[in-house]
Scaffold this active site. Structure first.
Site, PDB file in Angstrom:
ATOM      1  N   SER A 183       0.833  -1.192   0.000  1.00 51.62           N
ATOM      2  CA  SER A 183       0.000   0.000   0.000  1.00 51.62           C
ATOM      3  C   SER A 183       0.874   1.252   0.000  1.00 51.62           C
ATOM      4  CB  SER A 183      -0.978  -0.042   1.178  1.00 51.62           C
ATOM      5  OG  SER A 183      -2.002   0.904   1.026  1.00 51.62           O
ATOM      6  N   ASP A 207       0.044  -3.847  -4.289  1.00 56.80           N
ATOM      7  CA  ASP A 207      -1.077  -2.923  -4.456  1.00 56.80           C
ATOM      8  C   ASP A 207      -0.723  -1.513  -3.965  1.00 56.80           C
ATOM      9  OD1 ASP A 207      -3.567  -2.877  -5.696  1.00 56.80           O
ATOM     10  OD2 ASP A 207      -4.645  -2.896  -3.796  1.00 56.80           O
ATOM     11  N   HIS A 265      -7.436  -5.654  -1.566  1.00 62.77           N
ATOM     12  CA  HIS A 265      -6.163  -5.010  -1.206  1.00 62.77           C
ATOM     13  C   HIS A 265      -5.282  -5.985  -0.425  1.00 62.77           C
ATOM     14  CE1 HIS A 265      -3.783  -1.417  -0.957  1.00 62.77           C
ATOM     15  NE2 HIS A 265      -3.942  -1.222   0.354  1.00 62.77           N
TER      16      HIS A 265
END
Length: 331
Positions: A183, A207, A265
Site C-alpha cells: 500500500s 497494491d 487489497h
C-alpha cells in the site's frame, strides 16, 4: 547547499510553530493536479480522510517524527522465527550479537498507512519467507510516523541510511536485498531503493496506494527488478503500470472470494506469501493494460509472479488467474 536547505527548513518550522493555532495556512499542494481530499485505509481496514495539501499544522506534526530515531528494525531468522532481535543503527555490538548473517539474502518488509510490526502484512510474510529459505528478515516498524502517510517519504530515506550503515557494519552487499512494501509502504519501498541508487536486486510492491505524491511514486528504476502486484485498481490501489513487470491478478480488481475493496487489497500480500512459500502463480503476458483488465491476454510469454528470485531483465504486463480460497494459485 544541503546545510542551507536544512537551515531554511528549520526556520520554516520555527515560523510555523509561532503561528496561532486557529490560523492554519496552506504551505504546499503536494498533488496539485489531483483532488485535495481522499480516503486511505489503514492496515486494519479503517478508512481515514487524508488532505493532500500540507498545512502549517501538518508541518508541526511531521517535525515531531524523526525516522532516524523513531523507526524500529526487527530481525527474524530461522534461529529466531517467533521473537525478533532489535537492530539499532550505529550499535555494532548489538548487530554482532544478533543472528544477522551478511552472507544471507536480506529481506526488508515495510507496512502501510497506520500499520506497525503486528500488521497482517508482516504476520503473513515473515513465516512465508522463513518457510522459503534461510533469510535475514528485517521488519521496519515506522508506526510512530505512519499516522501521516507522507511521512513515508522521510521514513524511506531513513531506511536507506539504515541499510547503508548495516552493509558497512556487516559487510553485506546491497545487491543481495529484497525490499517489499504494501500500500503506502509500496511507494516507501521505492524511495528506499532510490536512496540506494537502484542497486537493490529486487523490489516487490503490493497494491501500491492510489493516493500518493506523483513525484515520489514507485518507479521501475528503484531496483534492478521492480515487480508490482495490483489487486484493487482504481480504488485503494493504483491502476497504471509502475514496475518492470506489473501483474494484474483477475484483472486487478474483484478477487475471487472477496466482496470488499479491502479484501482485494489484502490479497496482494497473501498472494506474495503463498508464492514465497510454495510458488505456483503463473502470469500470462498481455499486449495492453486493457487486455489485462479484461482477462483477454493471449501472448505466448509466461512469468512466475512473486517468489524468492528476481526475474531480472523481464518486463511487461501479465494477467494471473487465482482461486477464491487457499491455495490461491492455479499453477
Amino acid at each position: 547547499m544541503v546545510g542551507h536547505s536544512v537551515v531554511a527548513f528549520l526556520a520554516l518550522i520555527a515560523a510555523v510553530a509561532a503561528v496561532p493555532a486557529e490560523f492554519d495556512p496552506i504551505i504546499s499542494r503536494l498533488d496539485p493536479e489531483g483532488l485535495r481530499y481522499g480516503y486511505i485505509r489503514d492496515d486494519e481496514g479503517t478508512p481515514h480522510l487524508v488532505d493532500s495539501w500540507i498545512k502549517a499544522s501538518d508541518l508541526r506534526n511531521m517535525a515531531r517524527y524523526n525516522p532516524d530515531t523513531d523507526n524500529e528494525y526487527h530481525l527474524y531468522t530461522r534461529s529466531n522465527p517467533l521473537i525478533s532481535q532489535p537492530i539499532v543503527q550505529g550499535n555494532s555490538a548489538l548487530l554482532s550479537a544478533s543472528n544477522f548473517n551478511p552472507a544471507r539474502r536480506t529481506v526488508i518488509l515495510i507496512h502501510g498507512f497506520l500499520g506497525n510490526i503486528l500488521s497482517g502484512f508482516n504476520t503473513v510474510l515473515v513465516p512465508a519467507f522463513l518457510m522459503a529459505g534461510d533469510f535475514n528478515i528485517i521488519v521496519v516498524d515506522w508506526g510512530k510516523g505512519a499516522h501521516f502517510g507522507f511521512n513515508g517519504i522521510s521514513s524511506g530515506r531513513s531506511v536507506g541510511r539504515f541499510i547503508t550503515w548495516l552493509n558497512q557494519a556487516s559487510g553485506a552487499s546491497v545487491n543481495n536485498y529484497h525490499i517489499l512494501g504494501y500500500s503506502v509502504g509500496a511507494h516507501q519501498a521505492g524511495i528506499v531503493g532510490r536512496s540506494l541508487n537502484g542497486q537493490a536486486s529486487y523490489i516487490t510492491a503490493m497494491d501500491p496506494a492510489d493516493r500518493w505524491i506523483a513525484s515520489q511514486a514507485l518507479r521501475p528504476s528503484d531496483s534492478q527488478y521492480t515487480e508490482v502486484i495490483h489487486t484493487n485498481i482504481g480504488n485503494i490501489g493504483v491502476e497504471a503500470p509502475c514496475g518492470h513487470v506489473d501483474f494484474y491478478p483477475n484483472g486487478g480488481i474483484g478477487m475471487p472470494g472477496c466482496s470488499t475493496a479491502l479484501c482485494d487489497h489484502y490479497r496482494s500480500y497473501f498472494y506474495v506469501g503463498e508464492a514465497m512459500a510454495t510458488g505456483g502463480f503463473t502470469g500470462i503476458q498481455c499486449a495492453t493494460l486493457a487486455d489485462a483488465k479484461s482477462g483477454s491476454c493471449n501472448l505466448p510469454g509466461r512469468l512466475p509472479m512473486g517468489g524468492v528470485n528476481p526475474k531480472t531483465g523481464a518486463s511487461g504486463i501479465y494477467y494471473v488467474p487465482t482461486n477464491g480460497s487457499p491455495p490461491f494459485s492455479q499453477g
